[in-house]
Design a protein around this motif. Sequence first.
Motif, PDB file in Angstrom:
ATOM      1  N   ASP A   1      35.315 -11.172  29.727  1.00  0.00           N
ATOM      2  CA  ASP A   1      36.827 -11.372  29.514  1.00  0.00           C
ATOM      3  C   ASP A   1      37.158 -12.037  28.073  1.00  0.00           C
ATOM      4  OD1 ASP A   1      35.978 -13.654  30.024  1.00  0.00           O
ATOM      5  OD2 ASP A   1      37.389 -14.168  31.877  1.00  0.00           O
ATOM      6  N   HIS A   2      36.396 -12.239  27.362  1.00  0.00           N
ATOM      7  CA  HIS A   2      36.631 -13.099  26.010  1.00  0.00           C
ATOM      8  C   HIS A   2      37.029 -11.740  25.035  1.00  0.00           C
ATOM      9  CE1 HIS A   2      36.079 -14.987  22.365  1.00  0.00           C
ATOM     10  NE2 HIS A   2      36.106 -16.183  22.969  1.00  0.00           N
ATOM     11  N   PRO A   3      38.288 -11.915  24.349  1.00  0.00           N
ATOM     12  CA  PRO A   3      38.594 -10.979  23.373  1.00  0.00           C
ATOM     13  C   PRO A   3      37.672 -10.503  22.457  1.00  0.00           C
ATOM     14  CG  PRO A   3      40.011 -13.018  23.687  1.00  0.00           C
ATOM     15  CD  PRO A   3      38.714 -13.224  24.178  1.00  0.00           C
ATOM     16  N   ALA A   4      36.457 -11.220  21.968  1.00  0.00           N
ATOM     17  CA  ALA A   4      35.510 -10.908  21.171  1.00  0.00           C
ATOM     18  C   ALA A   4      34.302 -10.233  21.695  1.00  0.00           C
ATOM     19  CB  ALA A   4      35.047 -11.872  20.432  1.00  0.00           C
ATOM     20  N   TYR A   5      34.242  -9.850  23.252  1.00  0.00           N
ATOM     21  CA  TYR A   5      33.271  -9.513  24.145  1.00  0.00           C
ATOM     22  C   TYR A   5      32.548  -8.218  23.328  1.00  0.00           C
ATOM     23  CZ  TYR A   5      30.315  -7.499  27.821  1.00  0.00           C
ATOM     24  OH  TYR A   5      29.313  -6.921  28.740  1.00  0.00           O
ATOM     25  N   LYS A   6      33.444  -7.266  23.177  1.00  0.00           N
ATOM     26  CA  LYS A   6      33.125  -5.875  22.665  1.00  0.00           C
ATOM     27  C   LYS A   6      32.484  -5.942  21.296  1.00  0.00           C
ATOM     28  CE  LYS A   6      34.876  -1.129  21.910  1.00  0.00           C
ATOM     29  NZ  LYS A   6      35.966   0.007  22.073  1.00  0.00           N
ATOM     30  N   THR A  54      36.205 -18.551  17.943  1.00  0.00           N
ATOM     31  CA  THR A  54      36.186 -17.098  17.276  1.00  0.00           C
ATOM     32  C   THR A  54      35.025 -16.723  16.313  1.00  0.00           C
ATOM     33  OG1 THR A  54      37.654 -18.017  15.467  1.00  0.00           O
ATOM     34  CG2 THR A  54      38.756 -17.412  17.248  1.00  0.00           C
TER      35      THR A  54
END
Length: 348
Positions: A56-61, A92
């Motif tokens: 669910d972290h924004p940088a996962y992808k 980040t």
Amino acid sequence: MTLTEIRRAAQNSAVPARVHVQVESAAPRLTREQQPYCELKLADACDHMTLRVWSDHPAYKACNALTTESFIELSGEFHRHSQYGLEARKWTVRPLIDQEKSELLQGPADLRAKQAADWEFIAQTIRIIADPRLRGLCDAFLSEWGDRFRRTAAARNYHHARRGGLVEHTAQMMRVAKEIAPLYPELNLDLLLVGILFHDCGKLWENQLPENGFNMGYDERGELMGHISIGLELVNSLWRKTSAENADTWKNLSPPSEDVRLHLLHLIGAHHGEPEFGSPVSPKTPEAMALHYIDNLDARLEMFAAGYTTAKPLAARILDRVRPLPGNLVKPLEKFSSNSPPKDGTLL
């Protein structure tokens, strides 16, 4: 900040910081609840850490797409977890630009200066070796393999396990040898110093690092033969070459050249001390015994120094065991200073 600086600063409380690192690996993982996450192994010139990127972290992808060719800046709030070591929160990432990558690969300024001084010390020490056979062997080794030597680690995990660590370890061992030699005049200092230079030369294959990164890969020669066997083979190869080039000059030297070669090979073969630790033979000369203990001393004191930074605290002044040290670590006694006032404020 470097990872080591962050680790030290985060001993007792969280610290906001930025760090430049290379990705050692990026692997998909599953939690116990079968939820996916990405595990990043990160490294800089001196240290390593693991970053777990939850789905669910924004940088996962973006993190899932990272490879061992990736260099990133990690910014966030770092803290020391009692079980998992250094961790980051509210973080980040961004890719490094070429200049930042180049600066990272050079290592921090203090480490670059130390390793440059250590390299110069090794070169200066070789120049004072009186035996022309041993000095010529060293010159041939550094001429052919010097660049690789300068980026090789002294170990994969335990001590000086960083780019250039073998140079640091070798230089410090030479310093110790030069200090104790006057106390033990029976030692052949020329032989001992050259044995120190070559004792781990096989690690140029076992623990080498690439020119453009901090990922210590695996080499088939290192896996199949090990650094002691490789070192014996390398010295024999260099000896054949240098002796052929200097046959007329060497033939009347004393002690005989064959004796010099055999005693040097013994130092390499015996430096682990016992067959159970990988040596094909135990130390059987004063120089071999001295090298074995100098090697152990420097390696283990480095383990203590690293352990005081990384080991899990168990109690005041006591930290968890760092293998292969024999037990829990205890913080060392501070050095006496006659200028320091008593801590309780009382007068002496």
